[in-house]
Design an enzyme around this catalytic site. Structure first.
Site, PDB file in Angstrom:
ATOM      1  N   SER A 165       0.917  -1.288   0.066  1.00  0.00           N
ATOM      2  CA  SER A 165      -0.189  -0.076  -0.090  1.00  0.00           C
ATOM      3  C   SER A 165       0.998   1.210  -0.009  1.00  0.00           C
ATOM      4  CB  SER A 165      -1.050  -0.205   1.088  1.00  0.00           C
ATOM      5  OG  SER A 165      -2.039   0.748   1.097  1.00  0.00           O
ATOM      6  N   ASP A 409      -8.206  -6.050  -5.663  1.00  0.00           N
ATOM      7  CA  ASP A 409      -7.857  -4.687  -4.954  1.00  0.00           C
ATOM      8  C   ASP A 409      -8.086  -3.375  -5.771  1.00  0.00           C
ATOM      9  OD1 ASP A 409      -6.683  -2.710  -3.506  1.00  0.00           O
ATOM     10  OD2 ASP A 409      -4.697  -3.422  -3.488  1.00  0.00           O
ATOM     11  N   HIS A 434      -5.687  -6.662  -1.495  1.00  0.00           N
ATOM     12  CA  HIS A 434      -4.726  -5.693  -1.184  1.00  0.00           C
ATOM     13  C   HIS A 434      -3.278  -6.491  -0.583  1.00  0.00           C
ATOM     14  CE1 HIS A 434      -3.874  -1.587  -0.901  1.00  0.00           C
ATOM     15  NE2 HIS A 434      -3.852  -1.622   0.484  1.00  0.00           N
TER      16      HIS A 434
END
Ligand SMILES: *[C@@H]1O[C@H](CO)[C@@H](O)[C@H](O)[C@H]1NC(C)=O
Ligand SMILES: *[C@@H]1O[C@H](CO)[C@@H](O)[C@H](O)[C@H]1NC(C)=O
Ligand SMILES: *[C@@H]1O[C@H](CO)[C@@H](O)[C@H](O)[C@H]1NC(C)=O
Ligand SMILES: *[C@@H]1O[C@H](CO)[C@@H](O)[C@H](O)[C@H]1NC(C)=O
Length: 471
Positions: A165, A409, A434
Site C-alpha cells: 500500500s 484490489d 490488497h
C-alpha cells in the site's frame, strides 16, 4: 441539502476514509513477539538547517536467521503503528532463512511511537509540517546507514525494501531516491500512479465494481439500485426511522446525516473489495473468508434490496457478534496523521459515475477538497507535487523494483500493472486482494500468490548476486 452539496460532502469523506482504510493498524505498544524494539535518532527536518531538533524513530528487529553479510530486509512502515504491519506481513520473515536475512520493520514518523514532538506532534501546522513522505524516506535512509555501521557483518549487505500500500510506494520510492543504499524493492499494492492527471479517478471504482461482479451474479446491480431506495427513504421521518432500524444505527438518522450514511456505505463496499482475502482475516476488522462473496450472497438472496444491503453491512461490522449498534460517524480507521498526509501531498483522486460502477455519482472536486482540508488542518493540498517528486508515470530510469498487485484490489487501478523494463517487473496476482503476497502464507492462498512469492524470492536472489558482482 441540494445534490451538489451532498456529492461534495461525500466526496471528501469517501476520499479521506478510503485513504485511511487501506492499511492495517495495531493498537498497543508492547514488544511485538519475535522482534526486538530499537530506536534510531533522526533529524526532524532532514532538508533544512533551520531546525536542529531530533527524535527517536522506532524499528523492530529479528536477527534469528541473519548470517554475517546476509541481506537486510527492511519493511518501510506506512500509516500506522509498526506492530500492525508485523502482524499482517509474513513474507520477510518467511523468506529470511533462505537468504540469511536480517529482518527490520521501521516505523513511519508521526505513527505509533515515532512522534517527532510527542503529544504536541499534532498540535498545529508548525509541528505537523514535517510529516511528509520525503522526510520519512530520509529517516529510513538514515536507519540503513546506521544498521550498516552497527550490525556485525552488515557493512556490505544489500538492502531490500518491502512494503504494501503506501508502504509499497515508499519501498519503490526509496529505491528510486537512494539507489546507493537500497539494492532493490518489492512494492506491493503500490499505487504510485494514483495521482491527479496520471490516472483516471474512476478507475478505482471500476475495479471495486468488478470484484463484486466476480463474487456474485447481479451483486453490483443490486448495490447500484440501493442508492435510490436509501435516498428516497431519507426524505421522510418515517423513512429515516426505517433506515435507522434496518441498519441498527446507534443514533436516529437525521435528514442532514444522509450524506454520511451514503458515504459510509460507499466506503464499506470499497473496503470490502480491498480486504477480500481467501481466508478469515483480521486486517481492518475480523471478516470471514472471501468476504465479498459472503456479502454478495446476503445482498442477492434477500428479496428486498435494503434488507440485503443491511445484512451485508452487519456482516462487516458484526462478524464477531459483539456490535451493539452501528455508528456511521466512526471512521473505518481513525488515522489522524494519514488524514493530514491525504490533505497535503498524498492526493489520490477517487470518483464514481454511477453508470460504469455500482456507486452513486460522486465527482472529484479539488476545490471542495482543498476547502475541507483547510478547515480541518489549516493546510491546503499540493496536488501535483507527488508527480514532480516521484516521476509521474515515467519511471523508466529506475531499476530493481518488483510491483505486485492483486486484481481484486481497487488500489491496483493506480499501480504499475505492466513491466516497464527487465528490472521494473510487474506481477498481477489473480484472485488476490490488497497486498496478499505480503501476508503470512496460508493454505487457502490462490495459486497466483504462491507463484508470485516464489518469483519474488528468485528475483531477489538474482539481484543479490548482481549486487555482489558490482560492489
Ligand atoms: C524471529 O522470528 C522467528 C520466526 O517467526 C521466530 O521463530 C524467532 O523466535 C524470532 N526471533 C526472535 C529473536 O524473537
Ligand atoms: C423499510 O423500507 C423498505 C424499502 O422500502 C421496505 O421494504 C420495508 O418494508 C420498510 N420497513 C418498515 C418497517 O417500514
Ligand atoms: C450482532 O450480533 C449479535 C449476535 O448475533 C446480535 O445479538 C446483535 O444484535 C448484533 N448487533 C447488531 C448491531 O446487529
Ligand atoms: C521516459 O524517461 C526517459 C528518461 O528517463 C526518456 O528517455 C523517455 O523518453 C521517457 N519516455 C516517455 C514516454 O516520456
Amino acid at each position: 441539502m441540494d445534490d451538489q452539496r451532498v456529492s461534495l460532502a461525500s466526496l471528501f469523506l469517501v476520499y479521506l476514509v478510503l485513504s485511511e482504510g487501506r492499511c492495517s493498524v495495531g493498537v498497543g505498544s508492547r514488544d511485538e513477539p519475535g522482534y526486538k524494539t530499537r530506536y534510531v535518532e533522526v533529524q526532524v527536518d532532514h532538508f533544512s538547517f533551520a531546525n536542529s531538533d531530533t527524535f527517536q524513530l522506532r524499528y523492530l528487529v529479528n536477527d534469528t536467521y541473519y548470517k554475517d553479510g546476509g541481506p537486510i530486509f527492511l519493511y518501510t512502515g506506512n500509516e500506522g503503528d509498526i506492530e500492525g504491519f508485523v502482524k499482517n506481513t509474513g513474507l520477510l520473515i518467511e523468506m529470511a532463512p533462505r537468504f540469511g536475512a536480517l529482518v527490520i520493520f521501521a516505523e513511519h514518523r508521526y505513527y505509533g511511537q515515532s512522534l517527532p514532538y510527542g503529544k504536541e506532534s499534532f498540535k498545529d501546522p508548525a509541528h505537523l509540517g514535517y510529516l511528509t513522505s520525503t522526510q520519512a524516506l530520509a529517516d529510513f535512509a538514515v536507519l540503513i546507514t546506521h544498521l550498516k555501521k552497527t550490525v556485525p557483518g552488515a557493512a556490505n549487505s544489500p538492502v531490500f525494501a518491502f512494503g504494501g500500500s503506501y508502504g509499497g510506494m515508499l519501498a519503490a520510492w526509496i529505491r528510486m531516491k537512494y539507489p546507493h543504499l537500497v539494492a532493490g524493492s518489492l512494492a506491493s499494492a503500490a499505487s504510485i500512479f494514483q495521482y491527479p492527471g496520471i490516472t483516471d479517478c474512476e478507475a478505482y471504482s471500476h475495479v471495486a465494481t468488478r470484484t463484486f461482479q466476480r463474487s456474485g451474479a447481479g451483486c453490483p446491480e443490486r448495490i447500484r439500485s440501493s442508492w435510490d431506495v436509501i435516498q428516497d427513504l431519507g426524505k421522510t421521518d418515517a423513512g429515516r426511522h426505517n433506515l435507522t432500524s434496518m441498519f441498527r444505527l446507534c443514533e436516529p438518522l437525521a435528514a442532514d446525516d444522509m450524506p454520511t450514511l451514503v458515504n459510509w456505505l460507499v466506503n464499506l463496499w470499497m473496503i470490502y473489495a480491498l480486504t477480500d482475502y481467501p481466508y478469515a482475516a483480521d486486517f481492518l476488522t475480523p471478516l470471514p473468508a472471501w468476504p465479498v462473496k459472503e456479502a454478495c450472497h446476503l445482498i442477492t438472496s434477500h428479496e428486498d434490496v435494503l434488507s440485503g444491503v443491511a445484512a451485508a453491512t452487519k456482516l462487516y461490522f458484526n462478524f464477531t457478534g459483539q456490535a451493539v449498534c452501528l455508528d456511521i460517524s466512526q471512521p473505518y480507521y481513525g488515522g489522524l496523521a494519514w488524514q493530514y498526509q491525504a490533505c497535503t501531498e498524498q492526493i489520490e483522486p477517487i470518483c464514481s459515475d454511477g453508470v460504469n460502477d455500482m456507486f452513486p455519482a460522486i465527482p472529484w472536486d479539488l476545490v471542495a477538497f482543498s476547502q475541507a482540508c483547510y478547515q480541518r488542518w489549516k493546510v491546503r493540498p499540493r496536488p501535483y507535487w507527488a508527480v514532480t517528486e516521484y516521476w509521474g508515470r515515467n519511471i523508466s530510469a529506475a531499476s530493481n523494483i518488483i510491483f505486485s498487485n492483486g486484481d481484486l484490489d481497487p488500489w491496483s487501478a493506480g499501480c504499475v500493472l505492466k513491466s516497464l523494463s527487465d528490472s521494473l517487473i510487474a506481477i498481477v496476482m489473480e484472485d488476490a486482494a490488497h497486498h496478499l503476497d505480503l501476508r503470512p502464507s496460508n493454505p487457502a492462498d490462490p495459486p497466483s500468490v504462491v507463484k508470485a512469492r516464489a518469483q519474488e524470492a528468485d528475483i531477489i536472489e538474482k539481484w543479490i548476486q548482481e549486487y555482489h558482482l558490482t560492489t
